[in-house]
Design a protein around this motif. Structure first.
Motif, PDB file in Angstrom:
ATOM      1  N   LEU A   1       0.796  -1.223   0.000  1.00 39.83           N
ATOM      2  CA  LEU A   1       0.000   0.000   0.000  1.00 39.83           C
ATOM      3  C   LEU A   1       0.830   1.276   0.000  1.00 39.83           C
ATOM      4  O   LEU A   1       0.279   2.361  -0.162  1.00 39.83           O
ATOM      5  CB  LEU A   1      -0.933   0.019   1.228  1.00 39.83           C
ATOM      6  CG  LEU A   1      -1.975  -1.106   1.306  1.00 39.83           C
ATOM      7  CD1 LEU A   1      -2.723  -1.020   2.624  1.00 39.83           C
ATOM      8  CD2 LEU A   1      -2.942  -1.033   0.141  1.00 39.83           C
ATOM      9  N   GLY A   2       2.132   1.162   0.205  1.00 35.54           N
ATOM     10  CA  GLY A   2       2.966   2.350   0.228  1.00 35.54           C
ATOM     11  C   GLY A   2       2.569   3.287   1.360  1.00 35.54           C
ATOM     12  O   GLY A   2       2.255   2.862   2.473  1.00 35.54           O
TER      13      GLY A   2
ATOM     14  N   VAL B   1      -4.203   3.797   7.070  1.00 33.64           N
ATOM     15  CA  VAL B   1      -4.998   2.594   7.295  1.00 33.64           C
ATOM     16  C   VAL B   1      -4.632   1.983   8.644  1.00 33.64           C
ATOM     17  O   VAL B   1      -5.506   1.576   9.426  1.00 33.64           O
ATOM     18  CB  VAL B   1      -4.769   1.565   6.166  1.00 33.64           C
ATOM     19  CG1 VAL B   1      -5.473   0.253   6.479  1.00 33.64           C
ATOM     20  CG2 VAL B   1      -5.268   2.115   4.837  1.00 33.64           C
ATOM     21  N   ARG B   2      -3.358   1.926   8.936  1.00 33.22           N
ATOM     22  CA  ARG B   2      -2.866   1.380  10.204  1.00 33.22           C
ATOM     23  C   ARG B   2      -3.453   2.129  11.391  1.00 33.22           C
ATOM     24  O   ARG B   2      -3.885   1.530  12.382  1.00 33.22           O
ATOM     25  CB  ARG B   2      -1.337   1.463  10.207  1.00 33.22           C
ATOM     26  CG  ARG B   2      -0.631   0.815  11.391  1.00 33.22           C
ATOM     27  CD  ARG B   2       0.868   1.069  11.260  1.00 33.22           C
ATOM     28  NE  ARG B   2       1.675   0.255  12.142  1.00 33.22           N
ATOM     29  CZ  ARG B   2       2.000   0.591  13.387  1.00 33.22           C
ATOM     30  NH1 ARG B   2       1.567   1.738  13.884  1.00 33.22           N
ATOM     31  NH2 ARG B   2       2.754  -0.219  14.115  1.00 33.22           N
TER      32      ARG B   2
ATOM     33  N   PRO C   1      -5.949   1.796  -4.042  1.00 38.38           N
ATOM     34  CA  PRO C   1      -5.340   1.946  -5.368  1.00 38.38           C
ATOM     35  C   PRO C   1      -6.013   1.084  -6.417  1.00 38.38           C
ATOM     36  O   PRO C   1      -6.643   0.082  -6.124  1.00 38.38           O
ATOM     37  CB  PRO C   1      -3.894   1.507  -5.140  1.00 38.38           C
ATOM     38  CG  PRO C   1      -3.678   1.677  -3.674  1.00 38.38           C
ATOM     39  CD  PRO C   1      -4.979   1.371  -3.032  1.00 38.38           C
ATOM     40  N   ALA C   2      -5.826   1.503  -7.656  1.00 35.80           N
ATOM     41  CA  ALA C   2      -6.534   0.867  -8.765  1.00 35.80           C
ATOM     42  C   ALA C   2      -5.833  -0.361  -9.310  1.00 35.80           C
ATOM     43  O   ALA C   2      -6.417  -1.103 -10.076  1.00 35.80           O
ATOM     44  CB  ALA C   2      -6.715   1.875  -9.903  1.00 35.80           C
TER      45      ALA C   2
ATOM     46  N   ARG D   1       4.297   0.191  -5.138  1.00 32.20           N
ATOM     47  CA  ARG D   1       5.628   0.603  -5.582  1.00 32.20           C
ATOM     48  C   ARG D   1       5.799   2.114  -5.626  1.00 32.20           C
ATOM     49  O   ARG D   1       6.900   2.610  -5.757  1.00 32.20           O
ATOM     50  CB  ARG D   1       5.910   0.001  -6.966  1.00 32.20           C
ATOM     51  CG  ARG D   1       5.902  -1.528  -6.932  1.00 32.20           C
ATOM     52  CD  ARG D   1       6.042  -2.123  -8.315  1.00 32.20           C
ATOM     53  NE  ARG D   1       5.892  -3.584  -8.264  1.00 32.20           N
ATOM     54  CZ  ARG D   1       5.854  -4.356  -9.337  1.00 32.20           C
ATOM     55  NH1 ARG D   1       5.950  -3.827 -10.550  1.00 32.20           N
ATOM     56  NH2 ARG D   1       5.710  -5.658  -9.212  1.00 32.20           N
ATOM     57  N   THR D   2       4.698   2.833  -5.543  1.00 35.68           N
ATOM     58  CA  THR D   2       4.784   4.294  -5.543  1.00 35.68           C
ATOM     59  C   THR D   2       3.907   4.839  -4.431  1.00 35.68           C
ATOM     60  O   THR D   2       2.921   4.220  -4.033  1.00 35.68           O
ATOM     61  CB  THR D   2       4.307   4.886  -6.882  1.00 35.68           C
ATOM     62  OG1 THR D   2       2.963   4.440  -7.134  1.00 35.68           O
ATOM     63  CG2 THR D   2       5.198   4.440  -8.013  1.00 35.68           C
ATOM     64  N   PRO D   3       4.242   6.034  -3.893  1.00 36.95           N
ATOM     65  CA  PRO D   3       3.404   6.625  -2.857  1.00 36.95           C
ATOM     66  C   PRO D   3       1.979   6.814  -3.370  1.00 36.95           C
ATOM     67  O   PRO D   3       1.757   7.140  -4.526  1.00 36.95           O
ATOM     68  CB  PRO D   3       4.084   7.969  -2.580  1.00 36.95           C
ATOM     69  CG  PRO D   3       5.502   7.763  -3.003  1.00 36.95           C
ATOM     70  CD  PRO D   3       5.428   6.839  -4.179  1.00 36.95           C
TER      71      PRO D   3
END
Length: 423
Positions: A38-39, A45-46, A371-372, A378-380
């Protein structure tokens, strides 16, 4: 009979309870996995998962019960319906219970399957003093999107995590409402069940989604499958608590191994829901001991294999032209996107359907979507709070949608994917 308790506004609690300690081995594992997947999104979320006082839940109204002051009490406390409603006549039912006439298929040689169990969230924190729940709920309702399909399912949610009292199971009496994480309704909405269809709930216990299906429509048949005897008893009690005797010929309980269901009932059903056994992130974080948490983590690697077997079985059970919805309550990409992709690679007649504009866009005011793409870590990345139709290129969400808990939108985790079997 309907449970006709008159609810008082004072019964809606806003008390703090001491939070349960989290399980450190599970949190360490999640930190490693979800920081990669999830970056930067994992940080928020945490925070939501580790503070049960911010968890939210919905009140799903049972359409088979008589009118009481329930809806008035909910509205007086700032709860509001977040789904566009269709104009349907409520069914009224007699005093007999459903479970006595529940039908069972013949027993088969099958093993008990593990299953994630949703739990009622703990008590909430107090409302913010500078914003009234009435004004905020009115603001939420004023922007309700008409693009979501109309439904007879009624679920009330609150902008803050206030707690509504639970109702105990009473044989022969119907409950007025079901308490749940509102994100768990999204797979049912995506299934789009219509009157007269044959529907299979492949992993049905404890029965919340089966109850939700029956709030949406009156299928010709709803088969609720659960191989584990203890959980099957739980499922039967849930059905008894919410469905009237008049539906006993339409709702059956099956004890089959879900992995072989599709072989014995090939192309039988119009719609199939696979709410698969999974690593329930909310529950696992609060494992009762380090030993229990570590044991669960050892079993986690075996879950994708089981989930793929269940999804294959569902695609065999659905008729050509029918749809399967696969769902979990975990953030794990291996149990979500990867399972769907694996099975799609084996089924050329199966076609995933993009749920972005149908579900994510109209409900983004209430839920945060992740994310989609399955390689998103791999990216913020930031949660998608107000997705626009033009903001995402076609195809990015075809494997599924992920609801991620956030402060103020503490629903989920919930993954859902809809797959159509070509004619």
């Amino acid at each position: 009979t309907t449970e006709t308790t008159e609810w008082s506004p004072q019964q809606v609690t806003k008390k703090h309870k001491k939070a349960r300690p989290f399980c450190q081995p599970v949190l360490d594992h999640f930190d490693e996995q979800y920081r990669e997947e999830l970056g930067d999104l994992w940080t928020s979320v945490r925070s939501a998962l580790l503070d049960p006082h911010v968890w939210q839940y919905g009140v799903m109204v049972n359409r088979f019960t008589a009118e009481t002051n329930l809806t008035q009490v909910l509205q007086s406390q700032g709860f509001f319906k977040f789904l566009p409603q269709t104009d349907v006549t409520k069914l009224r039912c007699g005093a007999t219970s459903l479970v006595s006439n529940v039908k069972y298929h013949s027993a088969e040689d099958c093993v008990s399957l593990p299953r994630c169990i949703s739990k009622c969230p703990p008590d909430d924190y107090r409302l913010q003093p500078d914003i009234t729940s009435d004004s905020l709920s009115q603001d939420f309702e004023s922007e309700l999107s008409p693009s979501l399909p109309l439904s007879s399912l009624q679920c009330y949610i609150h902008p803050y995590p206030v707690r509504f009292p639970a109702q105990a199971h009473r044989p022969g009496q119907l409950k007025q409402y079901y308490l749940l994480n509102a994100a768990s309704l999204l797979p049912v909405l995506a299934l789009q069940v219509k009157d007269g269809e044959k529907v299979l709930d492949l992993c049905s216990a404890p029965g919340g989604k089966a109850v939700a299906i029956m709030q949406c429509a009156t299928p010709a048949l709803l088969c609720c499958n659960e191989p584990d005897p203890h959980r099957r008893d739980w499922l039967s009690k849930t059905l008894e608590s919410f469905l009237p005797q008049s539906l006993s010929s339409r709702v059956i309980v099956s004890p089959r191994d879900g992995r072989c269901f599709g072989v014995r009932s090939a192309t039988t059903y119009d719609k199939v829901l696979v709410d698969a056994p999974c690593s329930n992130d909310r529950s696992w974080l609060y494992s009762s001991s380090h030993q229990q948490g570590e044991q669960r983590l050892k079993e986690r690697d075996r879950l994708p294999l089981l989930q793929a077997q269940l999804l294959r079985s569902a695609l065999s059970a659905v008729r050509p032209g029918g749809v399967v919805v696969y769902s979990t309550c975990t953030l794990s990409s291996a149990e979500n996107y990867a399972v769907v992709q694996t099975v799609l690679n084996e089924f050329p007649e199966a076609e995933p359907e993009d749920l972005w504009e149908e579900v994510a866009v109209p409900l983004s005011k209430y839920f945060a979507f992740g994310p989609a793409r399955p390689d998103h870590g791999r990216t913020p990345y930031q949660p998608v709070s107000r997705p626009q139709k033009s903001a995402v290129s076609a195809g990015h969400h075809t494997l599924g949608l992920l609801v991620v808990p956030q402060l103020g939108k503490a629903w989920g985790p919930m993954f859902l994917s809809r797959i159509k079997r070509r004619k």
